[in-house]
Scaffold this motif. Structure first.
Motif, short mmCIF file in Angstrom:
data_model
loop_
_atom_site.label_atom_id
_atom_site.label_comp_id
_atom_site.label_asym_id
_atom_site.label_seq_id
_atom_site.Cartn_x
_atom_site.Cartn_y
_atom_site.Cartn_z
N LYS A 1 6.73 11.66 -58.46
CA LYS A 1 7.84 11.44 -59.39
C LYS A 1 8.84 12.59 -59.39
O LYS A 1 9.74 12.64 -60.23
N TYR B 1 7.50 15.96 -70.88
CA TYR B 1 7.40 14.51 -71.04
C TYR B 1 6.11 14.09 -71.74
O TYR B 1 6.10 13.10 -72.46
N ASP C 1 2.04 6.34 -68.74
CA ASP C 1 3.36 5.97 -69.23
C ASP C 1 4.45 6.79 -68.54
O ASP C 1 5.47 6.25 -68.10
N GLU D 1 4.74 5.72 -64.96
CA GLU D 1 5.05 4.29 -64.83
C GLU D 1 4.02 3.56 -63.97
O GLU D 1 4.36 2.80 -63.06
N SER E 1 -0.40 2.04 -64.31
CA SER E 1 -1.45 1.69 -65.27
C SER E 1 -2.50 2.79 -65.30
O SER E 1 -2.63 3.58 -64.35
#
Length: 90
Positions: free
Chosen positions: A36, A46, A76, A79, A81
């Motif tokens: 990411k 975050y 989360d 992004e 599961s």
């Protein structure tokens, strides 16, 4: 060309992170952080975790003991599961 070189370096770092997870020296948190394009400070911001806590979560032995709530926070941000995160082994 500079942009291509930058993306090549990002791909190299991500692949290196994947190999470290596969070797059992880093946890999936480390890989997904690299994927990411984040650093520890950004990931800490975050998630709300302290930077030292995020670093600890890079250890597979610590990651394996994380609560579902903490895993959900990471999932989360990344992004993905929780299941995908837990089952990722490089």
């Amino acid at each position: 060309e500079a942009l291509e070189n930058a993306w090549a370096e990002i791909d190299r770092l991500t692949e290196e992170a994947r190999k470290e997870v596969a070797a059992g020296t880093k946890s999936p948190v480390y890989y997904f952080m690299q994927r990411k394009l984040m650093d520890i400070a950004l990931l800490a911001a975050y998630t709300g975790f302290w930077k030292i806590t995020v670093r600890r979560h890079f250890k597979p032995s610590v990651f394996d003991k994380l609560s579902e709530k903490k895993l959900a926070i990471y999932a989360d941000v990344f992004e993905i599961s929780v299941k995908e995160q837990k089952n990722f082994r490089g």
